[in-house]
Design an enzyme around this catalytic site. Structure first.
Site, mmCIF file in Angstrom:
data_model
loop_
_atom_site.group_PDB
_atom_site.id
_atom_site.type_symbol
_atom_site.label_atom_id
_atom_site.label_comp_id
_atom_site.label_asym_id
_atom_site.label_seq_id
_atom_site.Cartn_x
_atom_site.Cartn_y
_atom_site.Cartn_z
ATOM 1 C CG HIS A 116 -8.789 -2.254 -1.335
ATOM 2 N ND1 HIS A 116 -8.575 -1.722 -2.590
ATOM 3 C CD2 HIS A 116 -9.177 -1.216 -0.555
ATOM 4 C CE1 HIS A 116 -8.828 -0.421 -2.554
ATOM 5 N NE2 HIS A 116 -9.204 -0.085 -1.338
ATOM 6 C CD GLN A 196 -5.559 -0.509 5.584
ATOM 7 O OE1 GLN A 196 -5.050 -0.005 6.591
ATOM 8 N NE2 GLN A 196 -6.328 0.191 4.767
ATOM 9 C CE LYS A 219 -4.462 2.510 2.191
ATOM 10 N NZ LYS A 219 -5.731 3.218 2.264
ATOM 11 C CB CYS A 356 -12.406 0.384 -1.856
ATOM 12 S SG CYS A 356 -12.628 2.144 -2.051
HETATM 13 N N1 C6P Z 1 -7.897 1.417 1.382
HETATM 14 C C1 C6P Z 1 -9.505 2.349 2.922
HETATM 15 O O1 C6P Z 1 -10.171 3.276 3.389
HETATM 16 P P1 C6P Z 1 -4.399 3.178 -2.465
HETATM 17 O O2 C6P Z 1 -5.749 3.813 -2.502
HETATM 18 O O3 C6P Z 1 -3.880 2.804 -3.819
HETATM 19 O O4 C6P Z 1 -3.429 3.950 -1.640
HETATM 20 O O5 C6P Z 1 -4.594 1.815 -1.627
HETATM 21 C C2 C6P Z 1 -5.457 0.823 -2.092
HETATM 22 C C3 C6P Z 1 -5.668 -0.229 -1.050
HETATM 23 C C4 C6P Z 1 -5.223 -1.518 -1.316
HETATM 24 N N2 C6P Z 1 -5.349 -2.491 -0.400
HETATM 25 C C5 C6P Z 1 -5.891 -2.258 0.801
HETATM 26 C C6 C6P Z 1 -5.967 -3.393 1.783
HETATM 27 C C7 C6P Z 1 -6.354 -0.996 1.131
HETATM 28 O O6 C6P Z 1 -6.900 -0.785 2.326
HETATM 29 C C8 C6P Z 1 -6.261 0.038 0.169
HETATM 30 C C9 C6P Z 1 -6.838 1.412 0.461
HETATM 31 C C10 C6P Z 1 -8.482 2.647 1.852
HETATM 32 O O7 C6P Z 1 -9.634 1.192 3.319
HETATM 33 C C11 C6P Z 1 -9.041 3.499 0.760
HETATM 34 S S1 C6P Z 1 -10.253 2.676 -0.192
#
Ligand code: C6P
Length: 402
Positions: A116, A196, A219, A356
């Site tokens: 990500h 995740q 999440k 992302c």
């Molecule tokens: N992925 C997705 O739709 P935040 O946004 O800070 O809570 O998490 C960031 C993040 C970091 N690592 C991984 C592996 C992620 O999947 C995510 C967030 C969401 O896949 C929003 S882009």
């Protein structure tokens, strides 16, 4: 675990026509978590650590009780848990505080194209500033990080390894424990992106022996605006704060100041109090269900849906072998944003785009993908509605000449 019964805990699902398949972006929140947030705002909505009155003492106790819950949730020590805004700020904290202060142009940082942006961009920044070299693990032909390929890039210059536990696009589980063991053999520290993983599987930081680990509350049934950075206390001890201000300081003089010990030196200003308390309630909810039940359920739905998807003409699934509840796919010739608009018409929420994680989308040689992600409140009926909608979308777009 009865997902049909669990649905009743989620007020958003009072709309019986809604099919929510975007948990990887953010999960729905159960009323048990919402109630806990309401309770804080209605009964104790005051600041923590500062007030010398009973109400503030209660709020502080609730906030710190959540830190204890989080520490037990991942088998860390209490003072190794730092509350942040989310996984992104936790991963940035590791890179900025540890990376900028420990790396030089002689060093190497291992990342992957499966990350990500929140795991790769902070290290790009560290690399640009320190001139440490960013090295990518070659992915195997399925797009996985393998131990074999990791060994090809690991060497004595490696100082940091920053990889995901579970990919948000492919849903693959990385062989992180073995990667950590090998990294420690060359003296590197490992920062694990568990955004995740934490909602879906039991994490034990002592068993993994990871140095840093990050995840988000929203999440995993918790509120937005709360995340966690775990760090081993011997590393946190020498790491400087990256934000300065209220509550993180010890003694303040005209030209210098000293900091509190971890975790407080990293929690500047009024922390996300309600968020932390809500996250504690989310952890209670997940613990009650048990991760074995949750992950078995998600995998069952994912296997069922993939089998049906593959029978539909023009469907390309990119991660057939994934171990978790994520499916990444396309309808040949149809832009994912057009497809996802069609699904929205059937009240099905799913994600389209680069998620992302542009590097893996480029690796797949596509412009974007569709992504479905299952969680504990999804049912076979949700899968059937989704499959029906995919068939209809495919037929519709073909009929109008896509
Ligand atoms: N992925 C997705 O739709 P935040 O946004 O800070 O809570 O998490 C960031 C993040 C970091 N690592 C991984 C592996 C992620 O999947 C995510 C967030 C969401 O896949 C929003 S882009």
């Amino acid at each position: 675990m009865d997902a049909y019964l669990l649905k009743k805990d989620f007020p958003v699902l009072d709309d019986k026509t809604l099919v929510y398949l975007d948990t990887a972006a953010s999960s729905l929140k159960p009323k048990q978590v919402i109630k806990k947030l309401d309770e804080y705002y209605e009964k104790y909505s005051v600041n923590v650590h500062r007030g010398v009155y009973s109400l503030s003492y209660v709020a502080t106790q609730l906030y710190e009780e959540s830190r204890r819950k989080v520490s037990e949730f991942i088998n860390a020590d209490f003072d190794e848990i730092i509350f942040t805004r989310g996984a992104s700020s936790a991963l940035n904290l590791v890179a900025t505080s540890y990376g900028l202060n420990n790396l030089t142009s002689e060093d190497e940082i291992i990342v992957s194209e499966l990350e990500h942006h929140s795991q790769v961009l902070p290290w790009q920044n560290v690399s640009n500033i320190t001139k440490a070299k960013l090295i990518y693990v070659p992915l195997n032909k399925e797009g996985r990080i393998t131990v074999e390929n990791f060994k090809k890039v690991l060497n004595k210059k490696t100082k940091v390894v920053a990889l995901n536990y579970v990919s948000n696009v492919m849903g693959y589980v990385s062989p992180i424990k073995e990667i950590i063991r090998l990294s420690h053999e060359v003296g590197a520290v490992v920062s694990v992106d568990a955004a995740q993983a934490a909602p879906h599987m039991r994490i034990d930081v002592k068993d993994l022996d990871c140095d840093f680990l990050a995840f988000s509350g929203h999440k995993m049934l918790g509120p937005t605006g709360i995340g966690v950075m775990f760090g081993k206390k011997e590393l946190l001890k020498d790491m400087p704060p990256i934000e300065f201000g209220g509550d993180m300081n010890d003694n303040v003089n005209l030209y210098d100041a000293s900091w509190k010990d971890s975790p407080y030196k990293f929690e500047t200003g009024t922390p996300p109090i309600a968020g932390a308390i809500g996250l504690g309630a989310a952890i209670d909810y997940l613990n009650n269900l048990g991760f074995e039940n949750i992950s078995t359920h998600e995998k069952k739905l994912k296997d069922y849906a993939v089998e049906k998807l593959l029978k539909i003409e023009d469907i390309i699934v990119y991660n057939k072998t994934s171990e978790t509840g994520i499916i990444t796919f396309n309808i040949a010739g149809v832009h994912p944003h057009d497809a996802v608009t069609f699904f929205d018409g059937d009240n099905i929420c799913m994600r389209a785009g680069h998620h992302c994680a542009q590097l893996i989308i480029k690796w797949l040689e596509v412009v974007a993908t569709l992504r479905v992600s299952f969680y504990l409140y999804n049912t076979i009926e949700d899968c059937d509605k989704f499959i029906e909608s995919v068939k209809n979308a495919r037929d519709f777009f073909k009929s109008v000449g896509f």
